[in-house]
Design a protein around this motif. Sequence first.
Motif, PDB file in Angstrom:
ATOM      1  N   HIS A  90       0.841  -1.200   0.000  1.00 31.50           N
ATOM      2  CA  HIS A  90       0.000   0.000   0.000  1.00 31.50           C
ATOM      3  C   HIS A  90       0.880   1.254   0.000  1.00 31.50           C
ATOM      4  CE1 HIS A  90      -3.156   2.833   0.775  1.00 31.50           C
ATOM      5  NE2 HIS A  90      -2.539   3.233   1.872  1.00 31.50           N
ATOM      6  N   HIS A  91       1.963   1.238   0.762  1.00 28.97           N
ATOM      7  CA  HIS A  91       2.893   2.375   0.754  1.00 28.97           C
ATOM      8  C   HIS A  91       3.476   2.556  -0.652  1.00 28.97           C
ATOM      9  CE1 HIS A  91       3.864   2.693   5.308  1.00 28.97           C
ATOM     10  NE2 HIS A  91       2.601   2.385   5.101  1.00 28.97           N
ATOM     11  N   LEU A  92       3.764   1.453  -1.320  1.00 30.86           N
ATOM     12  CA  LEU A  92       4.290   1.513  -2.689  1.00 30.86           C
ATOM     13  C   LEU A  92       3.285   2.180  -3.621  1.00 30.86           C
ATOM     14  CD1 LEU A  92       6.367   0.730  -4.875  1.00 30.86           C
ATOM     15  CD2 LEU A  92       5.239  -1.493  -4.991  1.00 30.86           C
ATOM     16  N   VAL A  93       2.030   1.765  -3.550  1.00 34.00           N
ATOM     17  CA  VAL A  93       0.998   2.357  -4.412  1.00 34.00           C
ATOM     18  C   VAL A  93       0.829   3.840  -4.085  1.00 34.00           C
ATOM     19  CG1 VAL A  93      -1.454   2.296  -5.026  1.00 34.00           C
ATOM     20  CG2 VAL A  93      -0.198   0.156  -4.755  1.00 34.00           C
ATOM     21  N   GLY A  94       0.825   4.182  -2.799  1.00 35.69           N
ATOM     22  CA  GLY A  94       0.690   5.584  -2.407  1.00 35.69           C
ATOM     23  C   GLY A  94       1.849   6.440  -2.902  1.00 35.69           C
ATOM     24  N   ALA A  95       3.061   5.946  -2.774  1.00 38.61           N
ATOM     25  CA  ALA A  95       4.233   6.694  -3.245  1.00 38.61           C
ATOM     26  C   ALA A  95       4.201   6.838  -4.765  1.00 38.61           C
ATOM     27  CB  ALA A  95       5.518   6.013  -2.795  1.00 38.61           C
ATOM     28  N   THR A 124      -5.410   7.465 -13.798  1.00 34.88           N
ATOM     29  CA  THR A 124      -6.073   8.161 -12.705  1.00 34.88           C
ATOM     30  C   THR A 124      -7.270   7.347 -12.221  1.00 34.88           C
ATOM     31  OG1 THR A 124      -5.401  10.302 -13.612  1.00 34.88           O
ATOM     32  CG2 THR A 124      -7.183  10.328 -12.000  1.00 34.88           C
ATOM     33  N   GLY A 125      -8.037   6.797 -13.153  1.00 35.63           N
ATOM     34  CA  GLY A 125      -9.198   5.977 -12.804  1.00 35.63           C
ATOM     35  C   GLY A 125      -8.811   4.729 -12.029  1.00 35.63           C
ATOM     36  N   LEU A 129      -9.928   3.916  -8.203  1.00 41.50           N
ATOM     37  CA  LEU A 129     -10.569   2.658  -7.800  1.00 41.50           C
ATOM     38  C   LEU A 129      -9.810   1.990  -6.660  1.00 41.50           C
ATOM     39  CD1 LEU A 129     -11.666   1.083 -11.205  1.00 41.50           C
ATOM     40  CD2 LEU A 129     -13.132   1.905  -9.347  1.00 41.50           C
ATOM     41  N   TYR A 130      -8.478   1.971  -6.754  1.00 43.39           N
ATOM     42  CA  TYR A 130      -7.677   1.357  -5.698  1.00 43.39           C
ATOM     43  C   TYR A 130      -7.913   2.060  -4.367  1.00 43.39           C
ATOM     44  CZ  TYR A 130      -3.877   0.158  -2.617  1.00 43.39           C
ATOM     45  OH  TYR A 130      -3.161  -0.237  -1.517  1.00 43.39           O
ATOM     46  N   PHE A 131      -7.801   3.396  -4.355  1.00 40.40           N
ATOM     47  CA  PHE A 131      -7.933   4.117  -3.096  1.00 40.40           C
ATOM     48  C   PHE A 131      -9.369   4.089  -2.576  1.00 40.40           C
ATOM     49  CE2 PHE A 131      -3.780   5.775  -4.349  1.00 40.40           C
ATOM     50  CZ  PHE A 131      -3.098   5.568  -3.168  1.00 40.40           C
ATOM     51  N   ALA A 132     -10.354   4.066  -3.460  1.00 41.32           N
ATOM     52  CA  ALA A 132     -11.740   3.925  -3.000  1.00 41.32           C
ATOM     53  C   ALA A 132     -11.926   2.568  -2.322  1.00 41.32           C
ATOM     54  CB  ALA A 132     -12.707   4.083  -4.166  1.00 41.32           C
ATOM     55  N   GLY A 133     -11.374   1.519  -2.917  1.00 40.80           N
ATOM     56  CA  GLY A 133     -11.438   0.194  -2.298  1.00 40.80           C
ATOM     57  C   GLY A 133     -10.704   0.171  -0.973  1.00 40.80           C
ATOM     58  N   GLY A 184      -6.176   7.952   2.734  1.00 36.91           N
ATOM     59  CA  GLY A 184      -6.823   7.381   1.554  1.00 36.91           C
ATOM     60  C   GLY A 184      -7.887   8.309   1.009  1.00 36.91           C
ATOM     61  N   ILE A 185      -8.684   8.889   1.897  1.00 33.88           N
ATOM     62  CA  ILE A 185      -9.715   9.845   1.467  1.00 33.88           C
ATOM     63  C   ILE A 185      -9.058  11.077   0.846  1.00 33.88           C
ATOM     64  CG2 ILE A 185     -11.518  11.404   2.309  1.00 33.88           C
ATOM     65  CD1 ILE A 185     -12.142   9.201   4.421  1.00 33.88           C
ATOM     66  N   ALA A 186      -7.986  11.561   1.454  1.00 34.62           N
ATOM     67  CA  ALA A 186      -7.282  12.719   0.908  1.00 34.62           C
ATOM     68  C   ALA A 186      -6.684  12.402  -0.462  1.00 34.62           C
ATOM     69  CB  ALA A 186      -6.181  13.164   1.875  1.00 34.62           C
ATOM     70  N   MET A 187      -6.189  11.197  -0.631  1.00 30.65           N
ATOM     71  CA  MET A 187      -5.622  10.814  -1.923  1.00 30.65           C
ATOM     72  C   MET A 187      -6.709  10.822  -3.002  1.00 30.65           C
ATOM     73  SD  MET A 187      -2.739  10.094  -3.380  1.00 30.65           S
ATOM     74  CE  MET A 187      -1.573   9.388  -2.241  1.00 30.65           C
ATOM     75  N   ILE A 188      -7.894  10.328  -2.646  1.00 27.44           N
ATOM     76  CA  ILE A 188      -9.015  10.361  -3.601  1.00 27.44           C
ATOM     77  C   ILE A 188      -9.320  11.805  -3.997  1.00 27.44           C
ATOM     78  CG2 ILE A 188     -11.497   9.954  -3.864  1.00 27.44           C
ATOM     79  CD1 ILE A 188     -11.105   7.414  -2.139  1.00 27.44           C
ATOM     80  N   ALA A 189      -9.388  12.697  -3.001  1.00 26.89           N
ATOM     81  CA  ALA A 189      -9.669  14.098  -3.280  1.00 26.89           C
ATOM     82  C   ALA A 189      -8.620  14.706  -4.201  1.00 26.89           C
ATOM     83  CB  ALA A 189      -9.764  14.889  -1.972  1.00 26.89           C
TER      84      ALA A 189
END
Length: 194
Positions: A90-95, A124-125, A129-133, A184-189
Amino acid sequence: MHGPAQAGWLLVALCAATGSYCLLRMRSRVEEQRRAAGGEALMGFGMALMALPAAVLTPPRWAWLGYAAVFGVAALRALWAARRTRHHLHHLVGACAMVYMAVAMTTTPAAHTGHGGGGAPALTGVMLLYFAGYVLWSGVRLLPVAAPVPASVPTLAATEGGGTTVIGWGDRTELAMACRLSMGIAMIAMLLTL
């Protein structure tokens, strides 16, 4: 114009507060928790800086390249750490998402003002989807359950003398999960503005 700036400031406050709490979590006695908290603090403060409204700060192109470099190194570190624990994926995906947004800001500076146009819509889509999940999964894990607390998540620890001592609030797993949910919510925003 008033709405997006207000939302930007709320996002900055949320990410900065999350990053601050993660810095406090770095004082944990559990080594793995300290490592995770360090990566999450970097992510929180990086997101707070990136979310600053454009009216306050419009970084030059080289600053976005600096973001991409810092989070590129964080992605490599997370990739290396992912061989030990699944959470580092998850840290990898976030970075990688932070690198992606920084590169989008480099190529399309208007994306920082919230006018969109940056990034590839398909990528982006997928990230949205990843962060919403992830947000839904994290939210479900925070729901209270009637089952007893498992031994792996103690709220009290036994001492040698037979008494108990309260685990520090920085070691509480539910607070760490709430921080991850916030980021995660902030990343979606932030991804929605691309």
